[in-house]
Every structure is written in C-alpha cells, then in structure tokens.
Design a protein around this motif. Structure first.
Motif, PDB file in Angstrom:
ATOM      1  N   LEU A  14     -34.192 -12.327 -34.545  1.00 57.71           N
ATOM      2  CA  LEU A  14     -35.385 -11.750 -34.081  1.00 57.71           C
ATOM      3  C   LEU A  14     -35.831 -10.881 -35.021  1.00 57.71           C
ATOM      4  CD1 LEU A  14     -34.153 -11.056 -30.359  1.00 57.71           C
ATOM      5  CD2 LEU A  14     -35.999 -12.505 -30.990  1.00 57.71           C
ATOM      6  N   SER A  15     -35.157 -10.110 -35.906  1.00 56.99           N
ATOM      7  CA  SER A  15     -35.750  -9.289 -36.768  1.00 56.99           C
ATOM      8  C   SER A  15     -36.693 -10.010 -38.014  1.00 56.99           C
ATOM      9  CB  SER A  15     -34.550  -8.407 -37.776  1.00 56.99           C
ATOM     10  OG  SER A  15     -33.772  -9.536 -38.514  1.00 56.99           O
ATOM     11  N   LEU A  73     -40.858 -11.690 -26.776  1.00 56.39           N
ATOM     12  CA  LEU A  73     -39.489 -12.062 -27.443  1.00 56.39           C
ATOM     13  C   LEU A  73     -38.676 -10.953 -26.831  1.00 56.39           C
ATOM     14  CD1 LEU A  73     -40.752 -12.883 -31.128  1.00 56.39           C
ATOM     15  CD2 LEU A  73     -39.453 -14.338 -29.659  1.00 56.39           C
ATOM     16  N   ALA A  74     -38.872  -9.654 -26.834  1.00 53.72           N
ATOM     17  CA  ALA A  74     -37.818  -8.656 -26.708  1.00 53.72           C
ATOM     18  C   ALA A  74     -37.546  -8.673 -25.194  1.00 53.72           C
ATOM     19  CB  ALA A  74     -38.731  -7.016 -26.894  1.00 53.72           C
ATOM     20  N   ALA A  75     -38.175  -9.249 -24.142  1.00 48.47           N
ATOM     21  CA  ALA A  75     -37.880  -9.686 -22.905  1.00 48.47           C
ATOM     22  C   ALA A  75     -37.137 -10.733 -22.720  1.00 48.47           C
ATOM     23  CB  ALA A  75     -39.200  -9.715 -21.951  1.00 48.47           C
ATOM     24  N   ALA A  76     -37.310 -11.818 -23.486  1.00 45.48           N
ATOM     25  CA  ALA A  76     -36.756 -13.152 -23.326  1.00 45.48           C
ATOM     26  C   ALA A  76     -35.270 -13.068 -23.940  1.00 45.48           C
ATOM     27  CB  ALA A  76     -37.504 -14.379 -24.028  1.00 45.48           C
ATOM     28  N   GLY A 108     -32.897  -1.713 -32.987  1.00 47.43           N
ATOM     29  CA  GLY A 108     -33.698  -2.709 -32.258  1.00 47.43           C
ATOM     30  C   GLY A 108     -34.959  -2.037 -31.645  1.00 47.43           C
ATOM     31  N   TRP A 109     -34.923  -1.280 -31.004  1.00 44.55           N
ATOM     32  CA  TRP A 109     -35.790  -0.719 -30.099  1.00 44.55           C
ATOM     33  C   TRP A 109     -37.016  -0.031 -31.200  1.00 44.55           C
ATOM     34  CZ3 TRP A 109     -38.041  -1.370 -25.744  1.00 44.55           C
ATOM     35  CH2 TRP A 109     -37.419  -1.907 -24.927  1.00 44.55           C
TER      36      TRP A 109
END
Length: 436
Positions: free
Chosen positions: A255-256, A424-427, A318-319
């Motif tokens: 994700l990064s 992406l953050a939600a999934a 992450g946030w």
C-alpha cells in the motif's frame, strides 16, 4: 510498532530499535522546527552531509545535459529522447541494485557507485571541453550515470535504518528529503547563474569535484554488511523476484507503493504547466507563470521539511500517508480550478507540503516494516516508483489535457487521487493500522 493493532503478516518482522536516550518533548517554537535528533549520530551526519553536496551538484549536471543536447541539435525532441535513454537503465539497475544492496556491505557498494558517478561526471566534462558535440556520446554517458545512480540509491536509503533507531526514521527521512528538494530549487538557479560566467563544461567538473566530498564521507561510514551473517549470495533475477513477492505478502509495504503511484500517476500535472502558463496565466507573463508553477511544489516540500517537527514524531505512520495523499489530491484539484495565478501557486505549495509528508512516512514505513535483508530491494522498487510515476503522469496528463482541456484534466486527476486513496484505505486496513 504496536503489535496489538498490526499483525506481523502486514508489517514484516523488522527490528524494533529504540533510542535509550530519547529526550523529552520539545516546547514552544522548537516543536514546529525540523527534528534534528538524527544529526547527533556521527554516521548518519556524515551520510546526510554528503547529500547536501550532491543534491546541488547533481542538479548542475541535470541542467547541463539537456542544455548541451539542445545547443547541439536545436530540438526539444532530442532532449526528451535523452530523458528516456536515462530512464531504462535507472529502472533496471535500481531493481538489481536493491538486490545487490541486500547481499554485500552497503558501505562498499556506496563507495563503488559514488566513484562511478564521479568518473561519469568527469567524462561529461571531457567531452564538453574537447568539443565532441555528439548526442550519442551524451546519451551513452547519461545512461551510464543513471545506471550507477540506480545501484547507489537503494543502498544509500537502506543504510539509514542501520544508522538511526526506529523512532528517528521519520526525522531522518525529513532531513534527507528536505536537502534533496532544496537542491532541486537551488541547483537549477545556480546553474543558470554559472553558465554565463564559467561556461557549460565547468558545471560537469563542479559536480565531479563535489562527488569527491561524498566519496570521502561514505569512506568514513562504518561497515554495513548483511545482518543475517549468512554466506554472501549472488544478486540475480531470483532475488529481485523475491523482493516483489515480499511486497505482495506484506500489505502495508504494498500500500505504501500504491499510495505513491496513485498520487504521482493520477495527480502530477507538470506536463500541463506550459499550456496553463500560456493559456490561463499569460496576463502575468508566460515566463513568470511557468517558473512559478514549476517552483511551487519544491518550495512547498522544502517548507514542509523545515517545519517537519510538527509531524516527524507521529507514530501512526499509515494515517499520515493516507492523509498526505488525500491533501495532495485535494490541493491539485484546487490548483486545476484556480483562475488566479497566485491562488494556483498557493495550492501547489500546499501540495508540496503534502508530498513531503507522504515521502517522509512512506520512507519510514519501508525502513521499519521490512527486515534488513529486504530493505535494499524495497528501496530499489521505491526508486523505480519515484522515477517512473511522474513520467507516466506526463504521458497521461498530456493526453488528457489535449482531449478534455488542461484545467479539467488537472482537477479531475486530483479528485481521482482522493477517491482512489480513500478506497484503498477502506478496502485494505493494513496501512490504517500501521504504527511505529
């Protein structure tokens, strides 16, 4: 990191260094200023000091090469072709260089590659002073230089985690990124001032001499052999593929990278700056408008670095990445909708600050969430993403600008960044849960 919130499969089993002498909270204006704790560590200070020199010196060559090619050919198409000639070796050798950095002493690799870059700069100077005027020679030297840079960058970035504890990684990344962004502002300005005074060829020589300082600083670093203690293995295609498999298994790493791809590919509008300067802000003077548009994002990034004390001690990395990418997208959308040049520049400065925050925490995640034996390969992929994303954005935005209009393409790209990052953050919750 907080293992109660994040599983090892999401973050990787990287070492959890702590600074036993960490000071108390800074108060007053100092908590806003850049966090300089990593500079108290001599090894990191040497590495960072060498970056100051090369950040400016490398920009002298970055200006001199396209200028010389244009002087020889009178064609911007050849300038663009030279840029592509340097991209392929950068991609190939950054991926391979990441694997090499995981199999040998990183200090030794930095010495070899910095010497190689210095020799290449010296060869640039030789061809210039001898009046060779060969575009083929320039493109060959550029490809060679980018190959050495591709080998160098993963080793340099991966070494940081061996020189500072985990809780100072964000601060170390902020220090390094600020210097690099400052070089992108100061270097071209210095090149423009020096060319009429000393000539084009001497820019290459100055860069080569500056790299000698870098070689000396790297020579004074401690040895940085692989921590595993295993027998040195060859760095080949199998090791490169293993790096991609490692990324796929650790969602926070994946994700990064995706966050940066989303931000840069969908939201980097620099290909449309000339069109916007000519059509939207010509009343201020096309040259002034174009210069301000190109300078605004780096200026914002430098400002973000100078005041990085406001975020470098954050633990929810992450946030921080998610928020920074969303702010970047919103700022780019605002830029696209701005009819005022000064409002447009202000939005780009905000985007630059957000880009710095994203860069700092993505870099910290890559260093803290990966094991040392994989850090080189993670930095190799990082180098490719950082180099390739904006170039893909140039193609995408150029086509979209021609089809839908420049403002519509910029604003639409910014909104797509916001939507894609939030989706992406939600999934996939790994990035939201990650903290140091």
């Amino acid at each position: 990191m907080d293992t109660s919130e994040t599983s090892e499969s999401d973050t990787g089993p990287g070492p959890k260094n702590r600074d036993p002498q960490q000071g108390g909270r800074r108060r007053g204006w100092r908590r806003w200023a850049m966090d300089t704790r990593p500079l108290r560590r001599p090894a990191y200070r040497r590495l960072w000091s060498s970056t100051i020199v090369t950040a400016v010196g490398s920009q002298l060559t970055a200006v001199a090469v396209p200028k010389q090619i244009y002087d020889i050919t009178g064609s911007s198409a050849w300038v663009g072709a030279a840029s592509l000639a340097g991209l392929l070796p950068l991609i190939v050798f950054a991926l391979w260089g990441g694997a090499v950095a995981d199999t040998m002493d990183r200090r030794k690799l930095l010495l070899i590659t910095n010497i190689g870059i210095a020799v290449t700069s010296l060869l640039f100077w030789v061809q210039a002073v001898t009046g060779m005027e060969s575009v083929a020679a320039l493109m060959l030297l550029l490809a060679l230089q980018q190959a050495f840079w591709g080998l160098n960058a993963p080793a340099r970035n991966a070494s940081i985690a061996r020189l500072v504890p985990d809780d100072e990684l964000a601060a170390a990344n902020a220090l390094g990124s600020t210097v690099m962004q400052t070089g992108q502002v100061v270097g071209p300005l210095l090149a423009g001032a020096l060319i009429p005074v000393v000539g084009l060829a001497e820019l290459y020589l100055i860069d080569a001499l500056a790299l000698c300082v870098t070689v000396w600083a790297v020579h004074r670093l401690p040895a940085l052999p692989p921590l595993s203690g295993a027998a040195v293995r060859r760095a080949g295609l199998r090791e490169v593929v293993a790096g991609f498999r490692y990324i796929a298994r650790h969602k926070v790493l994946l994700l990064s990278f995706l966050a940066d791809i989303v931000a840069m590919v969908l939201g980097m509008p620099r290909a449309l700056f000339p069109q916007l300067a000519a059509e939207g802000y010509a009343g201020h003077g096309e040259g002034l408008a174009l210069g301000l548009l190109f300078a605004a994002i780096p200026i914002g990034a430098v400002a973000g670095g100078v005041f990085s004390g406001t975020f470098s001690r954050a633990r929810r990395h992450g946030w921080m990445v998610i928020g920074a990418v969303v702010v970047w997208g919103a700022a780019i959308a605002g830029f696209g909708l701005s009819s005022s040049l000064w409002l447009a520049v202000a939005f780009l400065v905000v985007a630059g600050v957000a880009d710095m925050v994203s860069m700092v925490f993505r870099g910290a995640i890559l260093l803290s969430a990966a094991t040392d034996e994989m850090r080189g390969r993670m930095q190799g992929v990082f180098t490719v993403v950082v180099a390739g994303g904006p170039r893909l954005a140039d193609v995408l935005h150029g086509g979209a600008g021609s089809a839908f209009g420049a403002r519509e393409a910029v604003a639409g790209g910014g909104l797509l960044v916001v939507v894609a990052m939030l989706a992406l953050a939600a999934a996939i919750p790994a990035l939201r849960r990650y903290r140091v």
